[in-house]
Design a protein around this motif. Structure first.
Motif, mmCIF file in Angstrom:
data_model
loop_
_atom_site.group_PDB
_atom_site.id
_atom_site.type_symbol
_atom_site.label_atom_id
_atom_site.label_comp_id
_atom_site.label_asym_id
_atom_site.label_seq_id
_atom_site.Cartn_x
_atom_site.Cartn_y
_atom_site.Cartn_z
ATOM 1 N N PHE A 219 93.960 34.644 56.010
ATOM 2 C CA PHE A 219 95.434 34.998 56.726
ATOM 3 C C PHE A 219 96.248 33.719 56.334
ATOM 4 C CE2 PHE A 219 93.971 38.069 60.148
ATOM 5 C CZ PHE A 219 94.935 39.086 59.494
ATOM 6 N N ASP A 220 95.886 32.628 56.299
ATOM 7 C CA ASP A 220 96.575 31.482 55.912
ATOM 8 C C ASP A 220 96.881 31.649 54.441
ATOM 9 O OD1 ASP A 220 96.285 30.466 58.368
ATOM 10 O OD2 ASP A 220 95.101 28.899 58.238
ATOM 11 N N GLU A 221 96.016 31.750 53.706
ATOM 12 C CA GLU A 221 96.339 31.886 52.272
ATOM 13 C C GLU A 221 97.227 33.067 51.985
ATOM 14 O OE1 GLU A 221 93.096 32.080 49.611
ATOM 15 O OE2 GLU A 221 94.174 32.408 47.962
ATOM 16 N N ALA A 222 97.214 33.977 52.413
ATOM 17 C CA ALA A 222 98.026 35.210 52.366
ATOM 18 C C ALA A 222 99.469 35.111 52.696
ATOM 19 C CB ALA A 222 97.380 36.384 53.066
ATOM 20 N N ALA A 223 99.604 34.086 53.680
ATOM 21 C CA ALA A 223 100.974 33.883 54.404
ATOM 22 C C ALA A 223 101.802 33.240 53.073
ATOM 23 C CB ALA A 223 100.964 33.279 55.494
ATOM 24 N N VAL A 224 100.997 32.321 52.709
ATOM 25 C CA VAL A 224 101.885 31.416 51.550
ATOM 26 C C VAL A 224 101.636 31.907 49.914
ATOM 27 C CG1 VAL A 224 101.703 29.148 52.998
ATOM 28 C CG2 VAL A 224 100.028 29.703 51.342
ATOM 29 N N THR A 225 100.923 32.942 49.965
ATOM 30 C CA THR A 225 101.025 33.382 48.387
ATOM 31 C C THR A 225 102.047 34.251 48.213
ATOM 32 O OG1 THR A 225 98.588 33.321 48.637
ATOM 33 C CG2 THR A 225 99.708 34.698 46.939
ATOM 34 N N LEU A 226 102.621 33.921 47.033
ATOM 35 C CA LEU A 226 103.870 34.757 46.542
ATOM 36 C C LEU A 226 103.233 36.027 45.861
ATOM 37 C CD1 LEU A 226 106.302 31.762 45.960
ATOM 38 C CD2 LEU A 226 106.058 33.386 47.971
ATOM 39 N N ASP A 227 102.500 35.902 45.207
ATOM 40 C CA ASP A 227 101.912 36.919 44.410
ATOM 41 C C ASP A 227 101.530 38.199 45.034
ATOM 42 O OD1 ASP A 227 101.431 38.343 41.690
ATOM 43 O OD2 ASP A 227 99.375 38.096 42.318
ATOM 44 N N GLU A 228 102.193 39.389 45.012
ATOM 45 C CA GLU A 228 101.590 40.518 45.864
ATOM 46 C C GLU A 228 100.558 41.092 45.681
ATOM 47 O OE1 GLU A 228 104.454 43.105 47.597
ATOM 48 O OE2 GLU A 228 105.335 40.965 47.899
ATOM 49 N N ALA A 229 99.928 40.855 44.429
ATOM 50 C CA ALA A 229 98.587 41.537 43.968
ATOM 51 C C ALA A 229 97.681 40.726 44.702
ATOM 52 C CB ALA A 229 98.531 41.760 42.396
ATOM 53 N N ARG A 230 97.749 39.432 44.638
ATOM 54 C CA ARG A 230 96.912 38.410 45.257
ATOM 55 C C ARG A 230 96.896 38.713 46.644
ATOM 56 N NH1 ARG A 230 92.230 36.254 45.929
ATOM 57 N NH2 ARG A 230 92.352 34.251 46.902
ATOM 58 N N ARG A 231 98.011 38.871 47.200
ATOM 59 C CA ARG A 231 98.228 39.089 48.743
ATOM 60 C C ARG A 231 97.312 40.298 49.276
ATOM 61 N NH1 ARG A 231 103.608 38.955 51.683
ATOM 62 N NH2 ARG A 231 102.292 38.386 53.472
ATOM 63 N N GLN A 232 97.439 41.267 48.575
ATOM 64 C CA GLN A 232 96.967 42.590 48.557
ATOM 65 C C GLN A 232 95.414 42.586 48.704
ATOM 66 O OE1 GLN A 232 98.056 45.991 49.458
ATOM 67 N NE2 GLN A 232 95.822 45.704 50.371
ATOM 68 N N GLU A 233 94.750 41.700 47.597
ATOM 69 C CA GLU A 233 93.195 41.346 47.654
ATOM 70 C C GLU A 233 92.866 40.620 48.780
ATOM 71 O OE1 GLU A 233 92.024 38.862 44.515
ATOM 72 O OE2 GLU A 233 93.376 39.900 43.063
ATOM 73 N N LEU A 234 93.864 39.616 49.285
ATOM 74 C CA LEU A 234 93.235 38.899 50.501
ATOM 75 C C LEU A 234 93.486 39.773 51.725
ATOM 76 C CD1 LEU A 234 95.377 35.649 49.713
ATOM 77 C CD2 LEU A 234 92.959 35.736 49.568
ATOM 78 N N TYR A 235 94.496 40.694 52.011
ATOM 79 C CA TYR A 235 94.467 41.412 53.331
ATOM 80 C C TYR A 235 93.471 42.356 52.833
ATOM 81 C CZ TYR A 235 98.842 39.001 54.711
ATOM 82 O OH TYR A 235 99.502 38.026 55.149
#
Lengths: 333, 277, 525
Positions: free
Chosen positions: C460-476
Motif C-alpha cells: 500500500f505504501d509503495e502504491a501510494a507514491v508510485t506514479l506509473d499506473e501500470a506499476r500501481r496496478q501490479e501492486l494493488y
C-alpha cells in the motif's frame, strides 16, 4: 386557622408552589444531567463518526470545543449555572443554541399536544357524561366498549392504521408532514392546510386520552348523581339541565381535571411516537434524534423544558381544581 | 372462594380471562405450532396472507408473520408480567415506607415520586433503554422503573388508612417488629387493590414495550409485536399485513388484561374499583 | 506522472470548454427542483461537517477545483486547467476568471490556499491527511494556485472534489474560530446555488447565485430540499411528484424496483463511482475465534451473499470480491472466490478445532447492529440466520450511534457491519482499513479490526507514491490477492444506491460525484 378569602388562598398557594417549582427544576436539572451522562458513548466519537472520517485531532478538538475534557463536577456546575440564567447551552451536533432548537420545534408540538388534549377532554367528557347520564342503556354500553378498545390500542399502531385507510387506500389526507411547502397560500388556506395535516396525528394521540376521560367522566357522573347534595337539589325541586350543568358536571369534572393534569407528561411522551409516525417536525422527534446522536445539551434542554411545562400544567390543574371545587379551598390553607 | 364464584359471574371479566388464556396458550404452543424459528426466511419477501402456506403472510425478508405473532405473545407476556412485578416491588416498597413511617420520610419519598412522574414516562423509558442498551433485562427494569409511581401512591394511601387500625396497634402492643407488622399485618390487608393495579400495569407495560420496540429500542434478538409493527411501518404500502396483525394482537391482549383486571377489581374491592374507574 | 498522462490531463481540461458551449444550446432557464434531504444536516458548511446530507446540500453551495467523471478521471471544476511537473511534486491549477462568493466578493487563489492549508487541515480529517503531504501552497497570481508536495503522492489530483476540498471565503474565516463563526449559518460559498432560507425540521431553500462564473448557469431558479424523516412518506412524495429527485438512502431498497415501473421517473445507480460504498462484516481480528484466518474464510463461505443482496437490498447491491470495489480504479477480480457453501464453512471450522458441542453449537458471538437504519437491522438478522446454519449463535446487540461508535472505535466488539467509501483511489479510501499504521484506538474508519501484515503495509505504501499506473496496478493486484486470502473483514456487498429523478430534469447525473454535484448544469425541459 384564619379563614382567608378564595383569591388570597389561591395567591398564597401559587407563591409557595412557585418556590417549590424552582427547587424542583434545579433538582430535575441535576437528575437529568446525571442520568444522561451515565449513558455510555462519547459525543465526540459520534460527531467524528458521522463525518465519515476521524483522527485524534478531530476528537480532541471536539472534546475541547464542548467542554467534555473537564471533570463531571465542573461540567455539572457550569450546566446548573447556565440553567439559572435560562441559558440551555449549545448543541454539539447542530451547532446552534439549544434554546433556538427547542423554541423552533415547540410550536409544532404544542399545536399537536394542545389540540389533542383539548379534543380529548372536550369529546371525552361529553361522551362520558352522556354515557353516565344514560347509564345502563345501549348507548352507555357502546361508549364503554369503544373506550375500552381505544384504551387498549397502541398509539403508533392507530396512527399507522389511519394512514393505511385515509392516505394509502382512500387518498383523503396527507400521510405526513406539517404543511404543504412551497405553495403560495393565503393565511386562511395555510391554516386549513395545516389543519388537514393535523387531523390524523391529533386523532391518534387523542384517542387513548379520550377513552380515559370518557371512562372517568362516566363513573364520576354516576357517583355524583348519587350524592346527597344532588338529591337535596332534586328535593328542592331543581330539575333537568340546571342540575346537570350547575351541580353535577362541575363536581364530576374534578377527578377528570386532576387526572388530565397528571397526564400532561404522558401526552408529551405520546407525542414522541406520533411525531415519528407522521414526520411531524416537533420536539418529540428532536428528542429521539438527539437521543440517538447523544446530543446531551439538546436532551438536557428538552427534558428541562418538558419538566417545566409539566410542572406548570400541574400547577394550573391545582388552580382550576380549587376554582371548580369550592369545598377544597378552606382545607388547603 | 366467594371471590372466585363472583368472578365467574362477572361477564366482562370472564371474557378477559378467556381471551387472556388463549393468548397464554398461543404463547406456550408457539414452538410446537411453528417449529421453525420466526426469524427464518421461509418464503419470498412480501408474501400476501394465505399464499405459500403463510396464514398471515410473509415479511420483508420472507419470514412468517403468523410465527412472529405467536412468538411475540411470549415476549409481550414475559415482559409485561416481569416489568409489572418490578414496578410492584419498587412501588410497594416505597409506598409502604412512605405510608408507614410518614413525616419527613414520607415527604421526601413522595417528592421523589412526583419527580419521577414529572418526566414523561415514555421519554424517560427511551432514555433509560438507550442508556443501558436494549436487552430483555434492561427493558423489564426500565418499564418497571417508569411504572412504579402509581403503585407507590396507592400503597401509601392504603398504609395510611391501615396504619392506625386496631389490629396494627394490637400487634405493636405485643412488641412485634416493624417488618413483621408491615409484612404480616398491613400488607395482607392492602394486597387486593395492589394486585388489581399491578394486573392493569401489565397491560400498560405491554403497550410501553411495544412502543419501545416500534421505535427500534427493543431487544434485537426477540421477535416482539412492537418490533414487527416497526418493521412493517415503512412498507405499509407494500404489505399491510405486516403491521395490521401484530397490532391486533397487542390490542386484543391489552384489552383482555384490562377486562380481567377490572373484573378482578370489581370482585376484590368494590370500594377502590368505583373510585378508580 | 509521465508525458502521456500529462497530455491526457491537459486534454481533459481543454475538452470541457467546447463541451460547455454545446451543452448550453438546448437548455432553458428556470424551474424549481424539489428534492429530499435526509436526515436533516446539522449545518451546511461542508468544510466542517462531512455527513452525507451535509455534502449533498453543501455540494450545491461549495465547490472545489475539480470534478470527477464516472471513470474517476479529473474534470474542470473551479480550475479550468492544471499542470503536473514531471517529477510529480508540483501541481499548478489555473482558475476560471470572475468567480465570486455568494456575498459578492471575488474568489481568488488566496481563498484556495487559505481553505486547503488553514481551514481544512484544521477541520476536515480526510483533507488533513491529504494536505499534510503538501510542503507549500502558493498563490502567485489571483488565478493560479501552486501546490508543492513533500514527496510524490499518486492520487493527489483526486483530492479536489467538492466533498474533500470545499473552498471557503478567506475574508470571512481568517483570524476567527472557524467552527463558531456566526456566518456559518449563511453558508457562503461559490457554488451555483446559495442559501435563501432554512426552516429547521421542514426544508432548505436554495436559489440561483446570480454571479455564477459559468455562462447561463445555473439553469434552475431554485432547489428545495425537504426534510422528510419517514421513509414511507418519502416514497409517497416521490410517487406523487411532490419531490422530483431522491438520492442515497432516501428511498428504501425494496421500493426502488417499484419506481422503475413509473414512467416519468429515471432510476439509475450511476453517480456513486467516486464513493463506491463498500460493505463488509467486520470481525475483530484480536479475539478468538476471529483471530484465526480459517474462521474468517469460513464466514466468507457461510454467508449467501447473493441472497443477502436480493432479500435485504432487493437487488440494489453487487457481491463484493475483495477490498477494492469493482467501480474503483485498480480493481482486480482475479482473486480467490468464496462461494456460498455451508459444507466448506463447516470443514474450515472443524479443521481449526471449533467443533460443535452436544447441542450442535460451536460458538456464541456478539454482533453489534449499526444503528443506521432498517437495512442494517435486516442484514444483522440475515447474518444471524446464516451463522445459525453452521452452529454459531450470533447474538445481536442493539445500540445507538454513540454506543456503536464507542464500541467499534475502541475495539470493544466482536462483530459488526461497516460501510466505507472508496473515494476514487485505493490510496485514499481502501488502504486506511488495512495498513497497520492506521490501527488507532478510538478512531472510527481506521483499521479497527486490527489486521496487520507487513507485506500489505509495504504494498500500500509503495502504491501510494508510485506514479506509473501500470506499476500501481501490479501492486494493488498483489494486495488484493493477499487480503482476499487473509480475509481481515468479510466483504459482503458493493451497495448500489439509486438516484431517482423526474425525466423532465436533464443532466442530473453527470459525474462520478452524482447527487453531491453542484447541479449548475441541471435544467428542466
Amino acid at each position: 386557622m384564619i379563614r382567608l378569602g378564595n383569591a388570597a388562598t389561591i395567591g398564597l398557594m401559587a407563591l409557595s408552589r412557585i418556590a417549590q417549582l424552582i427547587a424542583v427544576i434545579l433538582l430535575i436539572a441535576t437528575f437529568n444531567f446525571v442520568l444522561v451522562r451515565a449513558a455510555p458513548g462519547d459525543p465526540a466519537q459520534v460527531m467524528a463518526g458521522q463525518s465519515g472520517a476521524s483522527d485524534p485531532k478531530l476528537l480532541e478538538d471536539l472534546r475541547k470545543e464542548y467542554g467534555l475534557d473537564k471533570p463531571y463536577v465542573v461540567q455539572l456546575a457550569s450546566y446548573l449555572g447556565r440553567v439559572v440564567k435560562l441559558d440551555l447551552g449549545y448543541s454539539y451536533r447542530q451547532r446552534r443554541p439549544v434554546a433556538d432548537l427547542v423554541l423552533e420545534r415547540l410550536p409544532a408540538t404544542l399545536l399537536l399536544t394542545v389540540t389533542a388534549f383539548c379534543l380529548a377532554l372536550l369529546i371525552g367528557t361529553t361522551l362520558g357524561a352522556l354515557a353516565g347520564l344514560a347509564a345502563g342503556t345501549v348507548l352507555d354500553t357502546v361508549f364503554t366498549v369503544l373506550s375500552l378498545v381505544l384504551y387498549a390500542t397502541p398509539v403508533f399502531w392507530l396512527g399507522l392504521m389511519l394512514v393505511l385507510v385515509f392516505s394509502v387506500t382512500l387518498g383523503w389526507l396527507p400521510p405526513f408532514g406539517y404543511e404543504t411547502i412551497n405553495v403560495k397560500l393565503s393565511p386562511i388556506e395555510r391554516a386549513l392546510d395545516v389543519a388537514k395535516h393535523l387531523i390524523m396525528p391529533v386523532t391518534s394521540l387523542a384517542a387513548i386520552y379520550l377513552a380515559i376521560y370518557a371512562r372517568l367522566m362516566r363513573s364520576s357522573i354516576i357517583e355524583v348523581a348519587q350524592q346527597d347534595f344532588i338529591k337535596t337539589a332534586r328535593a328542592k325541586g331543581l330539575t333537568g339541565p340546571s342540575i346537570v350543568f350547575g351541580h353535577m358536571l362541575r363536581n364530576a369534572l374534578v377527578p377528570v381535571v386532576t387526572v388530565a393534569g397528571m397526564q400532561a407528561g404522558a401526552l408529551v411522551g405520546g407525542a414522541v411516537v406520533i411525531e415519528t409516525v407522521f414526520a411531524w417536525p416537533g420536539l418529540g422527534r428532536l428528542t429521539f434524534d438527539a437521543l440517538l446522536q447523544r446530543d446531551y445539551p439538546v436532551l438536557l434542554g428538552i427534558f428541562l423544558i418538558l419538566s417545566i411545562v409539566v410542572i406548570v400544567l400541574n400547577l394550573l390543574t391545582d388552580l382550576i381544581y380549587k376554582l371548580i371545587d369550592p369545598r377544597m379551598t378552606t382545607g388547603a390553607a | 372462594m366467594d371471590a372466585v364464584r363472583s368472578f365467574l359471574r362477572h361477564p366482562s371479566g370472564m371474557v378477559g380471562l378467556v381471551v387472556l388464556l388463549i393468548v397464554v396458550i398461543v404463547a406456550i404452543v408457539a414452538p410446537v405450532a411453528f417449529p421453525v424459528s420466526p426469524w427464518e426466511m421461509v418464503s419470498a419477501p412480501f408474501t400476501p396472507p394465505g399464499e405459500d402456506g403463510l396464514l398471515l403472510g410473509g415479511d420483508t425478508l420472507g419470514r412468517d408473520v403468523a410465527a412472529g405473532v405467536a412468538y411475540g405473545a411470549r415476549v409481550s407476556l414475559v415482559i409485561g408480567i416481569a416489568s409489572a412485578m418490578a414496578a410492584m416491588v419498587i412501588g410497594v416498597t416505597i409506598g409502604a415506607i412512605s405510608g408507614y413511617f410518614g413525616g419527613k420520610v414520607d415527604l421526601v419519598l413522595m417528592r421523589m415520586t412526583e419527580l419521577f412522574q414529572t418526566i414523561p414516562a415514555f421519554v424517560l423509558a427511551i432514555l433509560l433503554v438507550a442508556t443501558f442498551n436494549p436487552s430483555l433485562l434492561t427493558i423489564i427494569l426500565t418499564i418497571g422503573a417508569v411504572s412504579w409511581p402509581p403503585l407507590a401512591r396507592l400503597t401509601r394511601a392504603e398504609f395510611l388508612r391501615l396504619r392506625n387500625r386496631e389490629f396494627v396497634e394490637a400487634a405493636l402492643c405485643q412488641g412485634e417488629g416493624t417488618l413483621r407488622i408491615v409484612l404480616g399485618h398491613i400488607l395482607p390487608n392492602a394486597i387486593s387493590p395492589i394486585l388489581v393495579v399491578t394486573s392493569l400495569t401489565v397491560a400498560t407495560a405491554i403497550l410501553l414495550e411495544s412502543a419501545l420496540s416500534f421505535m427500534g429500542l427493543g431487544d434485537p434478538n426477540l421477535m416482539s409485536w412492537g418490533f414487527m409493527i416497526g418493521a412493517g411501518r415503512t412498507v405499509i404500502r407494500n404489505a399491510w399485513w405486516m403491521s395490521v396483525f401484530p397490532g391486533l394482537a397487542i390490542l386484543i391482549t391489552v384489552l383482555a388484561i384490562n377486562l380481567f383486571g377490572e373484573g378482578l377489581s370489581d370482585v376484590l374491592n368494590p370500594r377502590v374499583s368505583r373510585r378508580r374507574s | 506522472m509521465n508525458r502521456r498522462e500529462f497530455t491526457q490531463a491537459m486534454l481533459a481540461a481543454g475538452a470541457a470548454l467546447p463541451l460547455g458551449i454545446t451543452r448550453a444550446a438546448g437548455q432553458t432557464r428556470g424551474g424549481t427542483l424539489n428534492t429530499i434531504i435526509q436526515p436533516e444536516p446539522p449545518l451546511l458548511v461542508t468544510a466542517f461537517n462531512q455527513q452525507q446530507p451535509t455534502l449533498t446540500l453543501g455540494g450545491k453551495i461549495y465547490e472545489s477545483l475539480l470534478k470527477y467523471g464516472a471513470d474517476l478521471k479529473p474534470m474542470p471544476g473551479m480550475a479550468q486547467s492544471w499542470e503536473i511537473s514531471p517529477d510529480g511534486l508540483t501541481y499548478t491549477f489555473k482558475l476560471f476568471p470572475n468567480i465570486t462568493f455568494h456575498d459578492g466578493k471575488p474568489m481568488t487563489s488566496e481563498d484556495v490556499v487559505f481553505s486547503c492549508m488553514k481551514v481544512l487541515t484544521e477541520t476536515h480529517p480526510r483533507a488533513r491527511q491529504n494536505f499534510a503531504r503538501v510542503a507549500s501552497a502558493e498563490a502567485p497570481d489571483p488565478l493560479t494556485v501552486v501546490f508543492k508536495l513533500k514527496q510524490p503522492f499518486a492520487p493527489f489530483l483526486g483530492c479536489f472534489d467538492c466533498t474533500s476540498a470545499p473552498i471557503v471565503p478567506k475574508h470571512i474565516y481568517e483570524g476567527t474560530d472557524f467552527r463558531k463563526n456566526p456566518l456559518n449559518d449563511k453558508a457562503i460559498g461559490t457554488g451555483p446555488f446559495k442559501l435563501k432560507e432554512w426552516v429547521r425540521g421542514s426544508h432548505v431553500h436554495l436559489v440561483r447565485h446570480e454571479g455564477y462564473y459559468l455562462k447561463d448557469q445555473p439553469y434552475l431558479d431554485e432547489i428545495i430540499y425537504r426534510i422528510i424523516p419517514d421513509s414511507a412518506s418519502r416514497a409517497l412524495a416521490l410517487e406523487n411528484g411532490t419531490v422530483q429527485l431522491v438520492q442515497w438512502a432516501d428511498i428504501e431498497f425494496f421500493d426502488v424496483q417499484r419506481f422503475k415501473a413509473q414512467k416519468n421517473l429515471e432510476v439509475t445507480t450511476k453517480g456513486y463511482e467516486y464513493f463506491a460504498p463498500h460493505q463488509w462484516l467486520e470481525m475483530n481480528n484480536r479475539i478468538a475465534p476471529m483471530n484465526d484466518k480459517r474462521f474468517r474464510q469460513a464466514v466468507m463461505h457461510l454467508i449467501d451473499r447473493d441472497a443477502l443482496a436480493k432479500r435485504v437490498y432487493f437487488g440494489s447491491a453487487k457481491v463484493a470480491t475483495g477490498p477494492i470495489s469493482s467501480k474503483t480504479k485498480f480493481y482486480d477480480g482475479k482473486v480467490k472466490r468464496y462461494d456460498y457453501s455451508i459444507e466448506k464453512a463447516k470443514a474450515l471450522l472443524d479443521e481449526m478445532g471449533l467443533k460443535p458441542d452436544a447441542n450442535g453449537k460451536r460458538a456464541e458471538i456478539k454482533y453489534v447492529v449499526p444503528p443506521y437504519g432498517e437495512s442494517y437491522q435486516r442484514a444483522g438478522e440475515f447474518f444471524r440466520q446464516s451463522f445459525a446454519r453452521v452452529g454459531i449463535d450470533l447474538v445481536l446487540v442493539g445500540t445507538d450511534m454513540a454506543g456503536w461508535a464507542e464500541k467499534v472505535g475502541n475495539w470493544d466488539y466482536e462483530m459488526t457491519q461497516n460501510l466505507l467509501y472508496q473515494l476514487g483511489d485505493p490510496a485514499l479510501g481502501v488502504a486506511r482499513t488495512y495498513v497497520s499504521s492506521n490501527i488507532k484506538k478510538g478512531i472510527l474508519f481506521s483499521n479497527t479490526q486490527g489486521y496487520s501484515n507487513p507485506e500489505v503495509d509495504k504494498l500500500f505504501d509503495e502504491a501510494a507514491v508510485t506514479l506509473d499506473e501500470a506499476r500501481r496496478q501490479e501492486l494493488y493486484s498483489r494486495v488484493q490477492q493477499i487480503l482476499v486470502e487473509d480475509v481481515p473483514v468479510a466483504w459482503t456487498l458493493e451497495l448500489e444506491y439509486p438516484i431517482i429523478y423526474d425525466k423532465a430534469f436533464k443532466n442530473v447525473v453527470s459525474t462520478g460525484i452524482g447527487s453531491h454535484e453542484t447541479f449548475g448544469a441541471v435544467y428542466k425541459s
